[in-house]
Design a protein around this motif. Structure first.
Motif, PDB file in Angstrom:
ATOM      1  N   LYS A   7      -1.227  -7.879   2.901  1.00 40.11           N
ATOM      2  CA  LYS A   7      -2.536  -7.450   3.381  1.00 40.11           C
ATOM      3  C   LYS A   7      -2.649  -7.611   4.890  1.00 40.11           C
ATOM      4  CE  LYS A   7      -5.169  -8.708  -0.740  1.00 40.11           C
ATOM      5  NZ  LYS A   7      -6.284  -9.560  -1.206  1.00 40.11           N
ATOM      6  N   TYR A  50      -1.226  -3.099   2.648  1.00 38.53           N
ATOM      7  CA  TYR A  50      -2.590  -2.901   2.165  1.00 38.53           C
ATOM      8  C   TYR A  50      -3.551  -3.198   3.299  1.00 38.53           C
ATOM      9  CZ  TYR A  50      -6.778  -3.790  -0.698  1.00 38.53           C
ATOM     10  OH  TYR A  50      -8.035  -3.780  -1.246  1.00 38.53           O
ATOM     11  N   HIS A  51      -4.384  -2.209   3.622  1.00 40.91           N
ATOM     12  CA  HIS A  51      -5.415  -2.405   4.636  1.00 40.91           C
ATOM     13  C   HIS A  51      -6.651  -3.019   3.992  1.00 40.91           C
ATOM     14  CE1 HIS A  51      -3.831   0.773   7.705  1.00 40.91           C
ATOM     15  NE2 HIS A  51      -3.067  -0.306   7.623  1.00 40.91           N
ATOM     16  N   THR A  52      -7.080  -4.159   4.512  1.00 43.77           N
ATOM     17  CA  THR A  52      -8.262  -4.849   4.000  1.00 43.77           C
ATOM     18  C   THR A  52      -9.510  -4.334   4.728  1.00 43.77           C
ATOM     19  OG1 THR A  52      -7.974  -6.647   5.575  1.00 43.77           O
ATOM     20  CG2 THR A  52      -6.933  -6.912   3.421  1.00 43.77           C
ATOM     21  N   ARG A  56      -9.717  -1.086   2.342  1.00 41.68           N
ATOM     22  CA  ARG A  56      -9.300  -1.564   1.013  1.00 41.68           C
ATOM     23  C   ARG A  56      -8.420  -0.556   0.285  1.00 41.68           C
ATOM     24  NH1 ARG A  56     -14.996  -4.193  -0.955  1.00 41.68           N
ATOM     25  NH2 ARG A  56     -15.087  -5.728   0.691  1.00 41.68           N
ATOM     26  N   LEU A 110      -3.729  -8.694  -7.100  1.00 38.29           N
ATOM     27  CA  LEU A 110      -4.610  -8.133  -6.080  1.00 38.29           C
ATOM     28  C   LEU A 110      -6.066  -8.182  -6.554  1.00 38.29           C
ATOM     29  CD1 LEU A 110      -5.065  -6.559  -3.411  1.00 38.29           C
ATOM     30  CD2 LEU A 110      -4.700  -4.463  -4.726  1.00 38.29           C
ATOM     31  N   SER A 117      -3.132 -13.146   0.576  1.00 39.53           N
ATOM     32  CA  SER A 117      -2.621 -12.154   1.527  1.00 39.53           C
ATOM     33  C   SER A 117      -1.199 -11.672   1.236  1.00 39.53           C
ATOM     34  CB  SER A 117      -2.687 -12.718   2.950  1.00 39.53           C
ATOM     35  OG  SER A 117      -1.847 -13.858   3.058  1.00 39.53           O
TER      36      SER A 117
END
Length: 135
Positions: A7, A50-52, A56, A110, A117
Protein backbone atom coordinates in the motif's frame (compact mmCIF):
# COMPACT_ATOMS: atom_id res chain seq x y z
CA UNK A 1 7.27 -17.32 -5.69
CA UNK A 2 4.98 -15.43 -3.35
CA UNK A 3 2.50 -12.66 -4.05
CA UNK A 4 1.99 -9.47 -2.05
CA UNK A 5 0.03 -6.26 -1.93
CA UNK A 6 1.94 -3.09 -1.01
CA UNK A 7 0.00 0.00 0.00
CA UNK A 8 1.06 3.53 -0.78
CA UNK A 9 -0.48 6.98 -0.51
CA UNK A 10 -0.41 8.06 -4.17
CA UNK A 11 0.34 11.70 -3.30
CA UNK A 12 3.45 10.50 -1.42
CA UNK A 13 4.57 7.77 -3.83
CA UNK A 14 2.46 6.46 -6.68
CA UNK A 15 2.86 3.61 -9.13
CA UNK A 16 3.61 6.26 -11.77
CA UNK A 17 6.59 7.33 -9.63
CA UNK A 18 7.82 3.73 -9.59
CA UNK A 19 7.42 3.46 -13.37
CA UNK A 20 9.41 6.68 -13.85
CA UNK A 21 12.20 5.54 -11.51
CA UNK A 22 12.09 1.91 -12.63
CA UNK A 23 13.28 0.72 -9.24
CA UNK A 24 12.77 1.93 -5.67
CA UNK A 25 13.39 1.09 -2.04
CA UNK A 26 10.10 0.06 -0.41
CA UNK A 27 10.41 1.67 3.01
CA UNK A 28 8.39 3.28 5.76
CA UNK A 29 6.90 0.03 7.08
CA UNK A 30 6.64 0.06 10.90
CA UNK A 31 3.78 -2.29 11.79
CA UNK A 32 5.20 -5.52 13.31
CA UNK A 33 3.04 -7.85 11.19
CA UNK A 34 3.76 -5.89 8.00
CA UNK A 35 7.49 -6.04 8.82
CA UNK A 36 7.20 -9.79 9.37
CA UNK A 37 5.72 -10.12 5.88
CA UNK A 38 8.41 -7.86 4.43
CA UNK A 39 11.14 -10.03 6.00
CA UNK A 40 9.84 -13.10 4.14
CA UNK A 41 9.97 -11.50 0.68
CA UNK A 42 12.29 -13.02 -1.88
CA UNK A 43 13.64 -11.77 -5.21
CA UNK A 44 11.17 -12.46 -8.06
CA UNK A 45 8.14 -12.30 -5.74
CA UNK A 46 5.39 -10.21 -7.32
CA UNK A 47 3.45 -7.41 -5.63
CA UNK A 48 0.36 -5.43 -6.43
CA UNK A 49 0.75 -1.72 -5.79
CA UNK A 50 -2.36 -0.42 -4.05
CA UNK A 51 -3.15 3.28 -3.83
CA UNK A 52 -4.73 4.16 -0.49
CA UNK A 53 -6.53 7.36 0.49
CA UNK A 54 -9.25 8.55 -1.85
CA UNK A 55 -8.29 6.11 -4.64
CA UNK A 56 -8.40 2.76 -2.80
CA UNK A 57 -7.45 0.64 -5.79
CA UNK A 58 -4.89 -1.81 -7.12
CA UNK A 59 -3.11 -0.02 -9.97
CA UNK A 60 0.04 -1.93 -10.92
CA UNK A 61 2.37 -4.89 -10.54
CA UNK A 62 5.92 -4.75 -9.21
CA UNK A 63 8.63 -7.33 -8.63
CA UNK A 64 10.81 -7.72 -5.55
CA UNK A 65 14.46 -7.53 -6.66
CA UNK A 66 16.40 -7.84 -3.38
CA UNK A 67 16.28 -9.77 -0.17
CA UNK A 68 15.10 -7.71 2.81
CA UNK A 69 17.83 -5.58 4.38
CA UNK A 70 18.03 -3.03 7.23
CA UNK A 71 16.54 0.32 6.30
CA UNK A 72 19.58 2.52 5.55
CA UNK A 73 17.62 5.65 6.52
CA UNK A 74 16.86 4.39 10.03
CA UNK A 75 19.09 3.45 12.91
CA UNK A 76 16.93 0.48 13.86
CA UNK A 77 17.83 -3.06 12.71
CA UNK A 78 14.21 -4.17 13.16
CA UNK A 79 13.09 -1.90 10.32
CA UNK A 80 13.72 -3.56 6.95
CA UNK A 81 13.18 -2.65 3.32
CA UNK A 82 13.25 -4.37 -0.07
CA UNK A 83 13.94 -2.99 -3.51
CA UNK A 84 11.16 -3.34 -6.06
CA UNK A 85 10.89 -2.61 -9.75
CA UNK A 86 7.90 -1.72 -11.89
CA UNK A 87 6.48 -4.51 -14.05
CA UNK A 88 3.28 -3.07 -15.55
CA UNK A 89 0.24 -0.97 -14.89
CA UNK A 90 -3.01 -2.88 -14.75
CA UNK A 91 -5.25 -2.42 -17.82
CA UNK A 92 -7.91 -1.11 -15.46
CA UNK A 93 -7.53 -0.45 -11.73
CA UNK A 94 -9.34 -2.78 -9.34
CA UNK A 95 -11.13 -0.85 -6.62
CA UNK A 96 -11.54 -1.87 -3.01
CA UNK A 97 -15.31 -1.85 -3.63
CA UNK A 98 -14.89 -4.43 -6.42
CA UNK A 99 -12.74 -6.60 -4.16
CA UNK A 100 -15.26 -6.40 -1.31
CA UNK A 101 -18.13 -7.32 -3.66
CA UNK A 102 -16.33 -10.40 -4.99
CA UNK A 103 -17.41 -13.50 -3.07
CA UNK A 104 -14.11 -15.23 -3.95
CA UNK A 105 -12.11 -12.61 -2.02
CA UNK A 106 -14.02 -12.41 1.28
CA UNK A 107 -11.12 -13.72 3.41
CA UNK A 108 -8.52 -11.43 1.80
CA UNK A 109 -6.35 -9.69 4.44
CA UNK A 110 -6.82 -6.43 2.54
CA UNK A 111 -10.43 -6.54 3.79
CA UNK A 112 -9.86 -8.29 7.13
CA UNK A 113 -6.85 -6.18 8.21
CA UNK A 114 -7.41 -2.86 6.42
CA UNK A 115 -4.61 -0.95 8.18
CA UNK A 116 -1.89 -3.44 7.22
CA UNK A 117 0.51 -1.97 4.63
CA UNK A 118 2.08 -5.25 3.43
CA UNK A 119 -0.46 -7.98 2.74
CA UNK A 120 0.16 -11.53 1.48
CA UNK A 121 -1.95 -12.44 -1.55
CA UNK A 122 -2.89 -16.10 -2.05
CA UNK A 123 -2.30 -17.18 -5.67
CA UNK A 124 -6.02 -17.68 -6.30
CA UNK A 125 -6.71 -14.10 -5.10
CA UNK A 126 -3.86 -12.82 -7.30
CA UNK A 127 -5.43 -14.46 -10.35
CA UNK A 128 -8.90 -13.19 -9.44
CA UNK A 129 -7.66 -9.59 -9.13
CA UNK A 130 -5.85 -9.85 -12.47
CA UNK A 131 -9.12 -11.02 -14.05
CA UNK A 132 -10.96 -8.07 -12.50
CA UNK A 133 -8.27 -5.83 -14.01
CA UNK A 134 -8.95 -7.21 -17.47
CA UNK A 135 -5.94 -9.49 -17.80
Amino acid sequence: MAYWLLKSEPQDYSYANLEQEGRAVWNGVKNPLALKHLRTMQPRDKAFIYHTGKERQVVGVAEVVTLPYPDPARNNPKLVVVDIQAVRSLPQPVTLAQIKQNNNLTDFDLIRLPRLSVVPVPVEYWQQILQLAGE
